[in-house]
Structure formats: structure tokens, C-alpha cells
Design an enzyme around this catalytic site. Structure first.
Site, PDB file in Angstrom:
ATOM      1  CB  SER A  58       7.629   0.683  10.284  1.00 19.57           C
ATOM      2  OG  SER A  58       7.090  -0.328   9.462  1.00 19.57           O
ATOM      3  N   GLY A 118      12.472  -1.254   5.680  1.00 23.36           N
ATOM      4  CA  GLY A 118      12.814  -1.337   4.255  1.00 23.36           C
ATOM      5  C   GLY A 118      12.927   0.007   3.555  1.00 23.36           C
ATOM      6  CD  GLU A 122       5.839  -2.759  11.709  1.00 24.70           C
ATOM      7  OE1 GLU A 122       6.078  -3.863  12.217  1.00 24.70           O
ATOM      8  OE2 GLU A 122       6.075  -2.498  10.508  1.00 24.70           O
ATOM      9  CG  LEU A 138       1.287   0.446   2.270  1.00 29.67           C
ATOM     10  CD1 LEU A 138      -0.213   0.202   2.201  1.00 29.67           C
ATOM     11  CD2 LEU A 138       1.763   0.375   3.700  1.00 29.67           C
ATOM     12  CB  ALA A 139       5.730  -4.768   1.004  1.00 31.92           C
ATOM     13  CE1 TYR A 141       8.915  -8.997  -7.122  1.00 33.03           C
ATOM     14  CE2 TYR A 141       8.645  -7.614  -9.056  1.00 33.03           C
ATOM     15  CZ  TYR A 141       8.598  -7.773  -7.691  1.00 33.03           C
ATOM     16  OH  TYR A 141       8.224  -6.724  -6.895  1.00 33.03           O
ATOM     17  CG  LEU A 187      18.629  -3.509  -1.654  1.00 34.47           C
ATOM     18  CD1 LEU A 187      18.487  -2.107  -1.110  1.00 34.47           C
ATOM     19  CD2 LEU A 187      20.037  -4.003  -1.395  1.00 34.47           C
TER      20      LEU A 187
HETATM   21  P1  NAD Z   1       9.005  -3.979   3.938  1.00 36.07           P
HETATM   22  O1  NAD Z   1       8.330  -5.257   4.292  1.00 36.07           O
HETATM   23  O2  NAD Z   1      10.348  -3.704   4.528  1.00 36.07           O
HETATM   24  O3  NAD Z   1       8.055  -2.728   4.335  1.00 36.07           O
HETATM   25  C1  NAD Z   1       6.673  -2.774   4.187  1.00 36.07           C
HETATM   26  C2  NAD Z   1       6.020  -1.653   4.958  1.00 36.07           C
HETATM   27  O4  NAD Z   1       4.601  -1.750   4.756  1.00 36.07           O
HETATM   28  C3  NAD Z   1       6.237  -1.701   6.483  1.00 36.07           C
HETATM   29  O5  NAD Z   1       6.395  -0.382   6.963  1.00 36.07           O
HETATM   30  C4  NAD Z   1       4.907  -2.259   7.021  1.00 36.07           C
HETATM   31  O6  NAD Z   1       4.553  -1.840   8.342  1.00 36.07           O
HETATM   32  C5  NAD Z   1       3.960  -1.619   6.023  1.00 36.07           C
HETATM   33  N1  NAD Z   1       2.647  -2.270   5.960  1.00 36.07           N
HETATM   34  C6  NAD Z   1       2.324  -3.497   5.480  1.00 36.07           C
HETATM   35  N2  NAD Z   1       0.988  -3.696   5.589  1.00 36.07           N
HETATM   36  C7  NAD Z   1       0.459  -2.550   6.133  1.00 36.07           C
HETATM   37  C8  NAD Z   1      -0.837  -2.114   6.459  1.00 36.07           C
HETATM   38  N3  NAD Z   1      -1.905  -2.884   6.247  1.00 36.07           N
HETATM   39  N4  NAD Z   1      -0.988  -0.869   6.986  1.00 36.07           N
HETATM   40  C9  NAD Z   1       0.078  -0.066   7.213  1.00 36.07           C
HETATM   41  N5  NAD Z   1       1.342  -0.422   6.895  1.00 36.07           N
HETATM   42  C10 NAD Z   1       1.523  -1.653   6.365  1.00 36.07           C
HETATM   43  O7  NAD Z   1       9.016  -3.936   2.353  1.00 36.07           O
HETATM   44  P2  NAD Z   1       9.967  -3.278   1.227  1.00 36.07           P
HETATM   45  O8  NAD Z   1      10.746  -4.375   0.606  1.00 36.07           O
HETATM   46  O9  NAD Z   1      10.633  -2.061   1.718  1.00 36.07           O
HETATM   47  O10 NAD Z   1       8.855  -2.885   0.142  1.00 36.07           O
HETATM   48  C11 NAD Z   1       8.340  -1.585  -0.036  1.00 36.07           C
HETATM   49  C12 NAD Z   1       8.056  -1.367  -1.516  1.00 36.07           C
HETATM   50  O11 NAD Z   1       9.302  -1.445  -2.241  1.00 36.07           O
HETATM   51  C13 NAD Z   1       7.131  -2.443  -2.135  1.00 36.07           C
HETATM   52  O12 NAD Z   1       6.289  -1.827  -3.090  1.00 36.07           O
HETATM   53  C14 NAD Z   1       8.129  -3.359  -2.839  1.00 36.07           C
HETATM   54  O13 NAD Z   1       7.546  -4.087  -3.899  1.00 36.07           O
HETATM   55  C15 NAD Z   1       9.135  -2.330  -3.327  1.00 36.07           C
HETATM   56  N6  NAD Z   1      10.447  -2.883  -3.731  1.00 36.07           N
HETATM   57  C16 NAD Z   1      11.148  -3.743  -2.913  1.00 36.07           C
HETATM   58  C17 NAD Z   1      12.360  -4.268  -3.359  1.00 36.07           C
HETATM   59  C18 NAD Z   1      13.159  -5.224  -2.493  1.00 36.07           C
HETATM   60  O14 NAD Z   1      14.056  -5.888  -2.997  1.00 36.07           O
HETATM   61  N7  NAD Z   1      12.901  -5.292  -1.210  1.00 36.07           N
HETATM   62  C19 NAD Z   1      12.885  -3.905  -4.612  1.00 36.07           C
HETATM   63  C20 NAD Z   1      12.180  -2.997  -5.390  1.00 36.07           C
HETATM   64  C21 NAD Z   1      10.953  -2.507  -4.954  1.00 36.07           C
END
Ligand code: NAD
Length: 389
Positions: A49, A51, A74, A138-139, A234, A272
Site C-alpha cells: 500500500s 513505499g 490500513e 512489510l514494515a 541500523y 528513501l
Molecule cells: P512502508 O511503511 O512504506 O510500508 C510498509 C507496508 O507494510 C505498508 O503497506 C503497510 O500497510 C504494511 N503493513 C505493516 N504492518 C502490516 C500488517 N500487520 N499487516 C499487513 N500489512 C502491514 O515501508 P517501506 O519503507 O516501504 O519498507 C518496506 C521494506 O523495505 C521494509 O522491509 C524496509 O526495511 C525495507 N527498506 C526500506 C528502506 C527505506 O529507506 N525506506 C530502505 C531499504 C529497505
């Protein structure tokens, strides 16, 4: 109702439905402007949804013509209170993808529960029969154990020693020193339980047992390594332990699906602005500096550019998947370039509240953050009433 950004402690409490839909359209337009991807066609995204998960979904749908089923958690809006951005994103994406003739559905439920897995599998059977890709993105700060219901909480702390570094308050534009006390042993295991690979493996097991995985099935999850600057909090901190577990799980999953010629990879992505990264201390300031340097060098990317590049060049490139010595896909290849990181180190010390605007790209950080919630688009008249339902 007129809706405005309401930001507290790095969290934006409101979202704009029309703005969220516009953000989705811009990502779709980017993908449509790029060469087609010859990739997956029937995709489950867990965490699609916002990221990286959302950009993965958009890249595969509009780049590869994939049908996508998304599972995310959400909150709906009411007449007076906006929904979470992911809620509006899902609605906009599903509408736009369906209008383009693609299968697109979203399940709004807790992805950690067995019940959600059952519901999702039933829907996969109806929509696709079988899937050829699972994107696991997921995060979450918490995870209830699906068998016992016990709630595990993750934390972002260094191990062994207190970590002290500069951090920014983007709303106030102030740079201050923050210190984070080290985690005690009892905080490591719950963080691994929430953000490690256990739940990813449970998804793959449930999907395989239900016989909904195609021959040649592929699955991806996302990780981060990052610079020396954030290493202690981290990669060498509690979250790093979880990411090590996630990366080890990729290898286990590959073995588990070897009979159907399946494969699992972790992709290490660039830092990001997302709803998750904005609450990590130090990271927003590092991102602001990183963006400035990467823009100067002409190599800046956002979520959609990263995910499109991953599918087009690293995975479905006509040859074998491009991985490092440890079997990981590296989308942080440009972030971690020696010349980029040398500049980060050189300039970091000079950042103060006074020099923030000149020495970093804090403006892009702030504007990206607002856009995640549908705010800050010139095309939208934010004084106009909007339906929040
Ligand atoms: P985000 O917060 O944008 O997205 C998280 C998603 O998880 C959302 O769709 C949310 O609805 C979903 N979610 C959370 N809890 C949930 C649950 N209980 N049930 C169903 N859905 C659930 O996060 P993001 O930054 O896109 O992170 C996604 C992955 O990418 C993570 O593993 C993160 O560590 C990794 N990552 C992020 C970055 C960064 O800088 N943002 C960099 C490298 C890796």
C-alpha cells in the site's frame, strides 16, 4: 472537508485522497515511460500500500502487465477523519489498474495472521489459480505471534554502546545531537521476531502447501545496509539482526521451493523517505544529505525508479539475476558508491541548524514526506473540500 497535513514527531496524522491518487498516477506514468519488463504476471504483494511494496506493485502491473493482489493493513476514513495514505493508495491503484484491464485487488487485514493467509490463498485461487511472484515488503513496529497471540515489539537501538549522532527535526529545521541507549539482550529477539524472516517463510509455506505456486516461482523481500554513519544504530543494531535473519531466510526459502525451481532473494535498497524510515533517528538527516549528493551526480532515484530498475535490470534482464557475493540484489549500488560515501563523510560534520538548508536537500526530504500523504502537489487545490471516505 478541507484537509491539511498534521505532523507530530515525524508522523503525519492526515492524508489527502486526491493527492494520494495523483502520487499513484505519477508512479504509473513513470513506469509507462520506460521500456516494458518481461516479468511476473500473477503477483501477491504483502505490504503493497505504500513505499517499496507499492512501487513494486506499480512496476510489475504497468511494466510487466501483471495482475496483483495486495495485502496491507490500513485504516479507513470517516466523514471527519482521513484514512491512512495506504488506504487511499490502494483504492486509487486498484481503480487505475482495473481501468487498464489488469486484475487488481487489495485485502485490508493483518498480514501476520493465519486467517489472512487463508483468505488470501482463497482469493489467489479465484483470481489467478497460482502466482509466480510474492513481494514481501512489510514494515511494522509490532507483530502478534500467529499461534499464541503474544505481541512482539521491535526496537531500533544500538548494541553494546550508546550511539550518539546528529539528527534533524524536519518541521523545525533544527539539527541536534541525539543519543540512543544500547538495547539489552531481551530486546534483540523480539525485533528479529517482528522484522526478520519468520513471517515471510510462513507465507511461502502456506502458499506452497495450498499448491498455489507456479513452477519457477520467485519471491523478494527488502533490506538495508547503509553507511558507516548509521551502522551502529541500523545494520549493527537490533534492526540489523532482523535483516540478517531476513537475508538468511531467503536462502532457506530457496531450498524450500527448489522442487518447483523457485528462488528467493533479498534486495538491499536505497535509503528513501517512507512512512517507516522517517521515524528512524539520524536517517532523515542522512537522507537529506544523500539526496543532495546523488542529485549533484545525476544518480538520484525515488521508490519507483528503484523498483523499476530492480525488475528491469537486476531480475528480468534476459540473463541471470544480478546478485552480490552473498546472493543479495543490490539496489543500494549507487548510494554506496565510494565517491558518494566519501562526500557524505566529508560534508556530515559541517551540517548545523544554520547550514541545513544550504548543505543538504532538506526541502526534497520535506516535500517527499508530504507527498507520501498526498500533500504538496501544485496540481491540487488544497482549499477545496474533499470526500474523506
Ligand atoms: P512502508 O511503511 O512504506 O510500508 C510498509 C507496508 O507494510 C505498508 O503497506 C503497510 O500497510 C504494511 N503493513 C505493516 N504492518 C502490516 C500488517 N500487520 N499487516 C499487513 N500489512 C502491514 O515501508 P517501506 O519503507 O516501504 O519498507 C518496506 C521494506 O523495505 C521494509 O522491509 C524496509 O526495511 C525495507 N527498506 C526500506 C528502506 C527505506 O529507506 N525506506 C530502505 C531499504 C529497505
Amino acid at each position: 472537508m478541507v484537509v491539511e497535513p498534521r505532523i507530530r514527531n515525524g508522523i503525519c496524522m492526515t492524508a489527502h485522497p486526491t493527492g494520494c491518487a495523483l502520487a499513484i498516477q505519477k508512479e504509473i506514468d513513470y513506469v509507462k515511460s520506460q521500456p516494458k519488463i518481461n516479468g511476473a504476471k500473477k503477483v501477491l504483494v504483502v505490504g503493497g500500500s505504500t513505499g517499496y511494496g507499492l512501487s513494486s506493485r506499480i512496476s510489475l502491473a504497468f511494466g510487466s502487465g501483471a495482475g496483483t493482489l495486495n495485502v496491507s493493513f490500513e485504516k479507513e476514513g470517516s466523514e471527519k477523519k482521513p484514512a491512512t495514505p495506504g488506504y487511499y493508495n490502494n483504492r486509487a491503484f486498484d481503480e487505475k489498474a482495473k481501468a487498464a484491464g489488469l486484475i487488481a485487488e487489495s485485502i485490508n487485514a493483518d498480514a501476520f495472521s493465519h486467517e489472512t493467509r487463508k483468505e488470501t490463498i482463497a482469493r489467489i485461487k479465484e483470481l489467478f489459480g497460482k502466482i509466480d511472484m510474492l513481494v514481501y515488503s512489510l514494515a511494522s513496529p509490532v507483530r502478534p505471534d500467529p499461534d499464541t497471540g503474544e505481541l512482539y515489539k521491535s526496537c531500533l537501538k544500538p548494541l553494546g554502546e550508546t550511539y550518539t549522532a546528529k539528527s534533524v527535526n524536519p518541521e523545525k529545521g533544527t539539527v541536534t545531537e541525539v543519543s540512543i541507549e544500547p538495547a539489552d539482550e531481551s530486546e534483540i529477539a523480539p525485533t528479529v521476531k517482528v522484522m526478520g524472516g519468520e513471517d515471510w517463510m510462513l507465507w511461502v509455506k502456506a502458499l506452497k502447501e495450498a499448491d498455489v505456486l507456479e513452477e519457477g516461482f520467485k519471491t523478494l523481500a527488502y533490506s538495508y545496509i547503509g553507511p558507516e554513519l548509521t551502522m551502529a544504530v541500523y545494520r549493527k543494531g537490533t534492526i540489523g539482526k532482523a535483516k540478517e535473519h531476513l537475508e538468511a531466510t531467503a536462502k532457506e526459502i530457496t531450498k524450500f521451493v527448489s522442487d518447483i525451481n523457485g528462488n528467493a532473494w533479498v534486495s538491499v535498497n536505497k535509503a528513501l523517505v517512507t512512512r517507516s524510515s522517517s521515524v528512524i533517528p539520524v536517517v532523515p538527516l542522512y537522507i537529506s544529505l544523500l539526496f543532495k549528493i546523488m542529485k549533484e551526480k545525476g544518480i538520484h532515484e525515488g521508490c519507483i525508479e528503484q523498483m523499476y530498475r530492480m525488475f528491469a535490470q537486476k531480475i528480468y534482464n534476459g540473463n541471470s539475476v544480478v546478485i552480490d557475493d552473498e546472493g543479495r540484489i543490490r539496489l543500494d549500488d549507487w548510494e554506496m558508491r565510494d565517491d558518494v560515501q566519501a562526500e557524505v563523510e566529508k560534508r556530515w560534520d559541517s551540517i548545523t541548524s544554520e547550514t541545513l538548508a544550504d548543505n543538504t536537500d532538506i526541502e526534497t526530504y520535506k516535500s517527499d514526506f508530504l507527498k507520501l500523504h498526498g500533500f504538496g502537489f501544485d496540481e491540487i487545490d488544497y482549499n477545496k473540500d474533499v470526500d474523506l471516505l
